[in-house]
Design an enzyme around this catalytic site. Structure first.
Site, PDB file in Angstrom:
ATOM      1  CG  ASP A 103      -1.723  -1.128   1.441  1.00  0.00           C
ATOM      2  OD1 ASP A 103      -2.107  -1.732   0.427  1.00  0.00           O
ATOM      3  OD2 ASP A 103      -2.012  -1.461   2.607  1.00  0.00           O
TER       4      ASP A 103
HETATM    5  N1  URA Z   1      -1.076  -5.845   4.164  1.00  0.00           N
HETATM    6  C1  URA Z   1      -1.533  -4.596   4.147  1.00  0.00           C
HETATM    7  O1  URA Z   1      -2.547  -4.296   4.765  1.00  0.00           O
HETATM    8  N2  URA Z   1      -0.859  -3.669   3.450  1.00  0.00           N
HETATM    9  C2  URA Z   1       0.259  -3.930   2.773  1.00  0.00           C
HETATM   10  O2  URA Z   1       0.815  -3.038   2.142  1.00  0.00           O
HETATM   11  C3  URA Z   1       0.742  -5.248   2.782  1.00  0.00           C
HETATM   12  C4  URA Z   1       0.053  -6.182   3.497  1.00  0.00           C
END
Ligand code: URA
Length: 235
Positions: A103
């Site tokens: 993310d």
């Molecule tokens: N889980 C998440 O919530 N975000 C990420 O970026 C990776 C795994």
């Protein structure tokens, strides 16, 4: 060669993800958007574009690890003009793609390659490659919340596979957790922590299988070393 296989060989994404990109209208062959699955392309004659950029079979395989800073997206192109991680990799002429995603508000380890086979191996749930995260969450999970997390939680209508969670340190209002999962669903760790009522304040990925972020600083990258390559190719 089938279009989705060609895309995977070029390193764009796994075959499954490539099919999704075709469905989403992101792929064109000879300047025509293709949304039908299963068409064949000739790598020597047809011009295939993904997100309007031509893709090609690369002879030279590249394997890179990056410590992604916060605020960057892991897509190769961004319509909203946000910062993209590819711009952090200078001096590499081959077109490379992130393996899976992180993310925008997550930092840490991300691999990049033009080897679609390796992308497939790391991201396919069958291989159960463990991804380790360090999370700062609100409050401290109690025993029953930890058990729930470990056994699997319903998120987006599907139960997560067994996961590992450890409290590294706890403070008055927050705690530091070490979390391991072997899936890669959208915002999975955040959703799992929310499901046990401990929303994430900060999230960083520290390892993927046997590949560890080590001393790499935010925004720094390097090629995988021999040991890491041995592991990757053994999957
Ligand atoms: N889980 C998440 O919530 N975000 C990420 O970026 C990776 C795994």
């Amino acid at each position: 060669m089938r279009l989705q296989k060609y895309m995977a060989k070029c390193g764009v994404a796994s075959r499954r993800k490539s099919e999704k990109m075709i469905d989403d209208g992101l792929v064109s062959v000879n300047e025509k958007i293709v949304t039908r699955q299963g068409i064949n392309v000739d790598p020597d004659k047809d011009v295939v574009r993904v997100n309007k950029k031509i893709i090609k079979l690369e002879e030279n395989k590249i394997y890179i690890m990056l410590n992604k800073p916060l605020g960057y997206v892991t897509t190769t192109d961004d319509e909203r003009n946000r910062k993209i991680i590819i711009d952090l990799i200078e001096g590499v002429k081959e077109r490379i793609y992130p393996v899976g995603r992180l993310d925008m508000d997550t930092s840490g380890l991300i691999l990049l390659t033009n080897d679609g086979n390796v992308t497939n191996k790391i991201t396919h749930p069958r291989n159960e490659v463990i991804k380790k995260y360090i999370a700062i969450v609100e409050g401290t999970p109690n025993k029953s919340e930890l058990t729930k997390f470990r056994k699997g939680i319903m998120i987006d209508g599907k139960k997560t596979s067994p996961a590992s969670i450890k409290i590294v340190k706890n403070y008055e209002n927050e705690s530091i957790l070490e979390i391991e999962i072997n899936e890669g669903r959208n915002r999975q760790v955040r959703k799992m922590c929310e499901a046990i009522n401990h929303p994430i304040k900060k999230l960083k990925r520290v390892s993927i299988g046997e590949i560890d972020i080590g001393g790499l600083q935010f925004g720094e990258w390097r090629y995988l070393d021999d040991e890491e390559m041995k592991y990757i190719l053994s999957l």
